[in-house]
Design an enzyme around this catalytic site. Structure first.
Site, PDB file in Angstrom:
ATOM      1  N   CYS A  19       0.943  -1.172   0.195  1.00  0.00           N
ATOM      2  CA  CYS A  19       0.151   0.411   0.100  1.00  0.00           C
ATOM      3  C   CYS A  19       0.808   1.061   0.138  1.00  0.00           C
ATOM      4  O   CYS A  19       1.396   1.791  -0.885  1.00  0.00           O
ATOM      5  CB  CYS A  19      -1.024  -0.011   0.935  1.00  0.00           C
ATOM      6  SG  CYS A  19      -1.974   1.017   0.740  1.00  0.00           S
ATOM      7  N   HIS A  21      -4.268  -5.169  -0.920  1.00  0.00           N
ATOM      8  CA  HIS A  21      -4.351  -5.089   0.560  1.00  0.00           C
ATOM      9  C   HIS A  21      -5.187  -7.201   0.133  1.00  0.00           C
ATOM     10  O   HIS A  21      -6.284  -7.765   1.065  1.00  0.00           O
ATOM     11  CB  HIS A  21      -5.235  -5.293   1.824  1.00  0.00           C
ATOM     12  CG  HIS A  21      -4.421  -3.869   2.368  1.00  0.00           C
ATOM     13  ND1 HIS A  21      -3.537  -3.392   2.619  1.00  0.00           N
ATOM     14  CD2 HIS A  21      -5.279  -2.331   1.637  1.00  0.00           C
ATOM     15  CE1 HIS A  21      -3.571  -1.980   2.566  1.00  0.00           C
ATOM     16  NE2 HIS A  21      -3.965  -1.833   2.174  1.00  0.00           N
ATOM     17  N   GLU A  23      -3.637  -9.719   2.362  1.00  0.00           N
ATOM     18  CA  GLU A  23      -2.683  -9.726   3.512  1.00  0.00           C
ATOM     19  C   GLU A  23      -4.707  -9.379   5.144  1.00  0.00           C
ATOM     20  O   GLU A  23      -4.172  -9.731   5.851  1.00  0.00           O
ATOM     21  CB  GLU A  23      -2.066  -9.287   4.420  1.00  0.00           C
ATOM     22  CG  GLU A  23      -2.153  -7.699   5.013  1.00  0.00           C
ATOM     23  CD  GLU A  23      -2.029  -6.479   3.919  1.00  0.00           C
ATOM     24  OE1 GLU A  23      -2.095  -5.248   4.550  1.00  0.00           O
ATOM     25  OE2 GLU A  23      -2.087  -7.148   2.764  1.00  0.00           O
TER      26      GLU A  23
END
Length: 298
Positions: free
Chosen positions: A142, A233, A235
């Site tokens: 990010c 993202h 994750e």
């Protein structure tokens, strides 16, 4: 194989409950192997959530991972307890003489600011330079990815008129890439940002691996710096976007996230497999190419 983390790190209980194998210092010392040393520079305010998300993906790989939590030396977090930071995190100044097989740099909630306005910009630039001599591979996420491209290549970030928020389909532009091995032709990825990197601004030598018609590039390979940069993202947990939506006063409904775009319904996780695949591929490349002798890294 297990991930090696401190016995009393909060993430340990979460991961054990999910069936992820974790290992303490005593158990790890009995194994006659060299674990991969991965440093996580965690710039997020909620450090416990982020460290758990990253540890979950690293812990699912078939190698022993020693995760080192790192914080900025010149910046004091206001949202994570001083006790947690003191017990589990090392300031960059304390680890700069060490070498790591991989470094992961997270995002940070400063993307609407110019880089020079960020109080820790100078130290972060030092860390990026340090990664080229003390870390074998670099993975940025990010705002961390945008900052890395700005530092290494002068690539600008552009403010968005509205927050890009939701789960967006991304096209796999390089299915033969080792970073995307085993991933689908179309990859759903959670997105949560107020700015973007544009493919037209990328210099020669950088390759866009995943991108979306709606929200632009997601994953860029930077071979000259042994890095991949992810602007979104993979994750994230299932409810991370929902938590952000509620925190922000329910103003911007995440797109393509809730069933029938109804925030009253529980979202479905459509990206979990791809998150594990990307991090697994990255760890595999680290393992295949890193020197056995840590002193040879860099």
């Amino acid at each position: 194989m297990p991930i090696r983390i401190a016995d009393n790190l909060p993430a340990r209980r979460t991961l054990e409950a999910e069936g992820v194998i974790v290992m303490g210092e005593t158990e790890a010392a009995r194994q006659d192997i060299r674990p991969l040393r991965i440093a996580l520079l965690n710039l997020m305010p909620d450090k416990i959530t982020t460290e758990t998300q990253v540890a979950r993906l690293l812990g699912a790989t078939p190698l022993q991972i020693e995760l080192k939590l790192v914080r900025l030396s010149g910046h004091v977090s206001k949202t994570t307890s001083a006790g947690h930071l003191a017990e589990f995190y090392s300031p960059f100044s304390a680890v700069r003489a060490e070498r790591f097989d991989g470094l992961i740099v997270t995002g940070a909630p400063v993307e609407t600011m110019d880089y020079g306005e960020v109080t820790y910009w100078d130290e972060l630039r030092q860390i990026f330079d340090w990664s080229q001599t003390h870390c074998h591979r670099l993975l940025t996420i990010c705002w961390g990815a945008m900052a890395a491209l700005a530092h290494f290549h002068g690539v600008p970030k552009h403010a968005l008129g509205a927050k890009a928020h939701g789960v967006f389909d991304h096209v796999n532009r390089a299915p033969a890439s080792p970073w995307l091995r085993g991933m689908s032709d179309v990859v759903p990825v959670p997105v949560s940002r107020w700015s973007e990197i544009r493919a037209a601004d990328l210099p020669a030598g950088l390759a866009v691996l995943l991108d979306s018609e709606e929200v632009g590039p997601c994953l860029v390979e930077d071979p000259a710096h042994r890095a991949i940069h992810m602007f979104n993202h993979l994750e994230y947990d299932t409810l991370t976007l929902d938590t952000e939506y509620r925190r922000d006063g329910e103003r911007i409904v995440p797109r393509h996230y809730y069933p029938h775009n109804d925030p009253a319904q529980l979202p479905r996780n459509t990206w979990r497999t791809h998150g594990h695949q990307l991090f697994g591929n990255w760890i595999n490349e680290v393992y295949q190419t890193t020197p056995f002798n840590l002193d040879d890294i860099g």
